[in-house]
Design an enzyme around this catalytic site. Structure first.
Site, PDB file in Angstrom:
ATOM      1  N   ILE A 171       6.474  -5.666   7.822  1.00 24.62           N
ATOM      2  CA  ILE A 171       6.294  -4.579   8.768  1.00 24.62           C
ATOM      3  C   ILE A 171       5.961  -3.283   8.026  1.00 24.62           C
ATOM      4  CG2 ILE A 171       7.875  -5.531  10.497  1.00 24.62           C
ATOM      5  CD1 ILE A 171      10.045  -3.635   9.491  1.00 24.62           C
ATOM      6  N   ASN A 172       5.350  -2.368   8.731  1.00 25.59           N
ATOM      7  CA  ASN A 172       5.215  -1.016   8.210  1.00 25.59           C
ATOM      8  C   ASN A 172       6.564  -0.301   8.374  1.00 25.59           C
ATOM      9  OD1 ASN A 172       4.141   1.463   7.306  1.00 25.59           O
ATOM     10  ND2 ASN A 172       2.163   1.003   8.240  1.00 25.59           N
ATOM     11  N   SER A 177       0.824  -1.204   0.000  1.00 28.39           N
ATOM     12  CA  SER A 177       0.000   0.000   0.000  1.00 28.39           C
ATOM     13  C   SER A 177       0.861   1.259   0.000  1.00 28.39           C
ATOM     14  CB  SER A 177      -0.893  -0.012   1.241  1.00 28.39           C
ATOM     15  OG  SER A 177      -1.706   1.135   1.263  1.00 28.39           O
ATOM     16  N   LYS A 198      -1.848  -4.487   9.562  1.00 24.50           N
ATOM     17  CA  LYS A 198      -0.444  -4.247   9.220  1.00 24.50           C
ATOM     18  C   LYS A 198       0.245  -3.697  10.459  1.00 24.50           C
ATOM     19  CE  LYS A 198       2.577  -2.303   5.697  1.00 24.50           C
ATOM     20  NZ  LYS A 198       2.638  -1.685   4.375  1.00 24.50           N
ATOM     21  N   CYS A 212       0.230   3.549  10.600  1.00 26.65           N
ATOM     22  CA  CYS A 212       0.792   4.666   9.840  1.00 26.65           C
ATOM     23  C   CYS A 212       1.349   5.694  10.809  1.00 26.65           C
ATOM     24  CB  CYS A 212      -0.257   5.315   8.954  1.00 26.65           C
ATOM     25  SG  CYS A 212       0.426   6.647   7.977  1.00 26.65           S
ATOM     26  N   GLY A 245      11.851  -3.713   2.443  1.00 25.91           N
ATOM     27  CA  GLY A 245      13.105  -3.600   1.705  1.00 25.91           C
ATOM     28  C   GLY A 245      13.399  -4.702   0.716  1.00 25.91           C
TER      29      GLY A 245
END
Lengths: 313, 263
Positions: free
Chosen positions: A201-202, A31, A175, A140, A254
């Site tokens: 992970i976020n 996302s 998330k 977030c 990553g």
């Protein structure tokens, strides 16, 4: 060229059932890194992607944060977009029908400021076919009022997942934020709330400073760190959660190539998500699927699930 | 239509202290190029620096399939780009963004460029000439040595007026001083790219004389395709919505923009 994978074709089985969410392959796009998919159609067949997790969507439209919104950092980047999006109604009425028509596996990412907002968002999805699953943005780090608290407090995580499960029959995938001391406690709370799978992970909260202006680079001061720089943290957290919690994991952080993806699967991810890597290589999702298939053929692995968590000792 | 492609480097030439011209072969992309659009160049196969570098089209030769970019070394990414050598294969993505509006009939155009901002105006001039427009270029730089595009403009056959801040070539002073000598009745449209202070003066001239003009803006980018929403900017402070420089731009009507003086 369209490729078909699956059982009976001599190819290894790379389909994934992520807590009831059926994916044709284990590679999703994360996302906020892929818009609504349309943005990348010149470069990749978006219906072939394992899952397109669309931009974080809120009840009302959000303008987003003041710029600068991004900053490049060693082997990574910071972002503080601030959940800019046109609101859930525009998504459901304008974008979703087109994505459904194209046969895209759509995973909707939703974000709210209160439990009630999440519940109202979830309730709105009823009667809108074409959503394969819902990813809960409870992590977030850019929205000041609430975003971080949801993801860092186990009680709040359980409460918000329960509230959404009560309103929505789709697979629910919270998330998780890495900005916590005990990731397993958060994952446990999500499971108790009824989560079907976990995304992790976020981004890691960070900042950058401009020495010329002597000011923070980002308009929002803090931003989320992503890219290869965070891969070791993501691997460690997924490993921890895989060993303790019995829920499928959509792992990312990553990933830049298929060997990265394989590492995530080996520590316990049932599927992976590509985020910042899409900016560098918009065809990355396809290339990783190809790489995984080749690896499985070379090593005579029939099912991807045979690899999930194989590194857990 | 844009593409991800492998480009073969034809040349990567130092034109001034920190100004380079990179030319590479990418025929599929060259066919789709339009003035004002840009390329996203991957500078390293390693993951650091991670992001592509957005650079506007300086010149394109559809027949040979070659694309030229003019770039200034400003940081780690562009520093690495200076090591590209002929026959190297580079990872290029484009053409991206919305380019300049092309006239439907031959008109009189003035192009105002400052520093490396001259880059998109070269390819624009080439197209305007093909459309039988009268093209005049006002080109400013710090020193004579930085006026690296002058010869190419002359070969194109445009009228060229230059200005340098140190007086080493042409008019001694900012290029926008040359606007005073133009006859607004003799010009239909302006195109500009360079420091925002310069573009602001062009915009003011355009507004005062009831003309039309476009500018090309610059911003740090991640995706380059409108997905990440990283290159957001309010064109005017009172605007509610942020535009994305990569997808809504990089070209905008000059009157829609309130320029930022420090940039």
């Amino acid at each position: 060229m369209k490729k078909e994978y699956g059982q009976g074709t001599g190819q290894p089985d790379i389909s994934v059932n992520l807590g009831g969410l059926s994916m044709k392959n284990p590679v999703a796009v994360a996302s906020g890194t892929f818009g609504y998919g349309f943005e990348y159609e010149d470069f990749i067949d978006i219906s072939g992607i394992g899952g397109v997790i669309v931009k974080g969507t809120t009840l009302e439209p959000r303008p987003g944060n003041p710029p600068p919104r991004i900053a490049e950092t060693p082997a990574g980047m910071l972002n503080a977009i601030g959940l800019e999006n046109p609101g859930v109604d525009v998504f459901l009425n304008e974008y979703l029908p087109v994505l459904r028509e194209k046969g895209v596996t759509v995973i909707l990412n939703i974000a709210g400021n209160t439990v009630e907002e999440y519940a109202r968002l979830a309730a709105k999805l009823k009667g809108h076919p074409g959503i394969a699953g819902v990813e809960l943005n409870i992590s977030c780090p850019n929205v000041k009022e609430g975003g971080l608290q949801f993801g860092t407090d186990p009680v709040m995580v359980k409460t918000v997942v329960e509230a959404i499960k009560a309103e929505c029959s789709l697979p629910i995938i919270p998330k998780l934020s890495p900005n916590v001391t005990d990731i397993v406690a958060i994952a446990q709370a999500a499971q108790e709330g009824g989560a079907d799978a976990l995304a992790m992970i976020n981004t890691l909260m960070g900042m950058a400073v401009d020495i010329r202006t002597k000011r923070p680079v980002l308009g929002n001061v803090f931003g989320g760190l992503s890219g290869p720089a965070i891969k070791p943290v993501a691997l460690r957290m997924i490993y921890q959660v895989y060993r303790e919690i019995d829920l499928p994991i959509l792992g990312g952080g990553g990933i830049m190539n298929f060997t990265d993806a394989l590492e995530f699967i080996l520590v316990g991810a049932s599927a992976v998500s590509i985020g910042t890597g899409n900016f560098v290589n918009p065809c990355l999702a396809d290339e990783i699927v190809d790489g995984l298939i080749e690896y499985m053929q070379e090593n005579q692995i029939a099912k991807l699930t045979d690899l999930v968590g194989a590194a857990a000792v | 239509m844009s593409f991800l492609a492998k480009g073969r480097v034809l040349k990567n030439q130092q034109l001034a202290d920190d100004l380079y011209e990179l030319e590479f072969l990418a025929p599929q992309i060259a066919l789709k190029c339009h003035p004002g659009k840009f390329m996203q160049i991957r500078v390293s196969e390693q993951d650091d620096p991670l992001l592509r570098r957005p650079l506007s089209l300086y010149d394109v030769d559809v027949d040979s399939g070659s694309i030229s970019l003019l770039y200034k070394v400003v940081g780690q990414g562009t520093r690495i780009m200076t090591s590209f050598k002929p026959d190297d294969t580079i990872d290029v993505m484009g053409p991206l963004g919305n380019g300049f509006t092309m006239p439907n009939y031959p008109l009189n155009a003035i192009l105002v460029g400052g520093g490396v901002g001259i880059a998109p105006l070269m390819y624009l001039a080439r197209w305007l000439i093909l459309l039988d427009c009268q093209v005049k270029v006002l080109y400013g730089a710090n020193t004579a040595g930085e006026l690296v595009a002058s010869d190419r403009f002359s070969r194109l056959g445009v009228e060229l007026e230059v200005a340098t801040l140190d007086g080493s070539a042409g008019y001694h002073g900012p290029v926008t001083d040359l606007l005073k000598d133009q006859d607004p009745h003799e010009v239909d449209s302006f195109y500009t790219c360079g420091p925002e202070m310069m573009m602001a003066e062009v915009a003011e001239y355009v507004a005062c004389n009831y003309l039309w003009g476009e500018c090309s803006l610059e911003e740090h980018m991640a995706c380059g395709v409108g997905a990440c929403l990283g290159c957001a900017r309010k064109l005017k402070p009172a605007d509610v919505d942020y535009v994305k420089i990569c997808k809504d731009g990089p070209v905008f009507n000059v009157q829609a923009v309130e320029f930022m003086m420090g940039r």
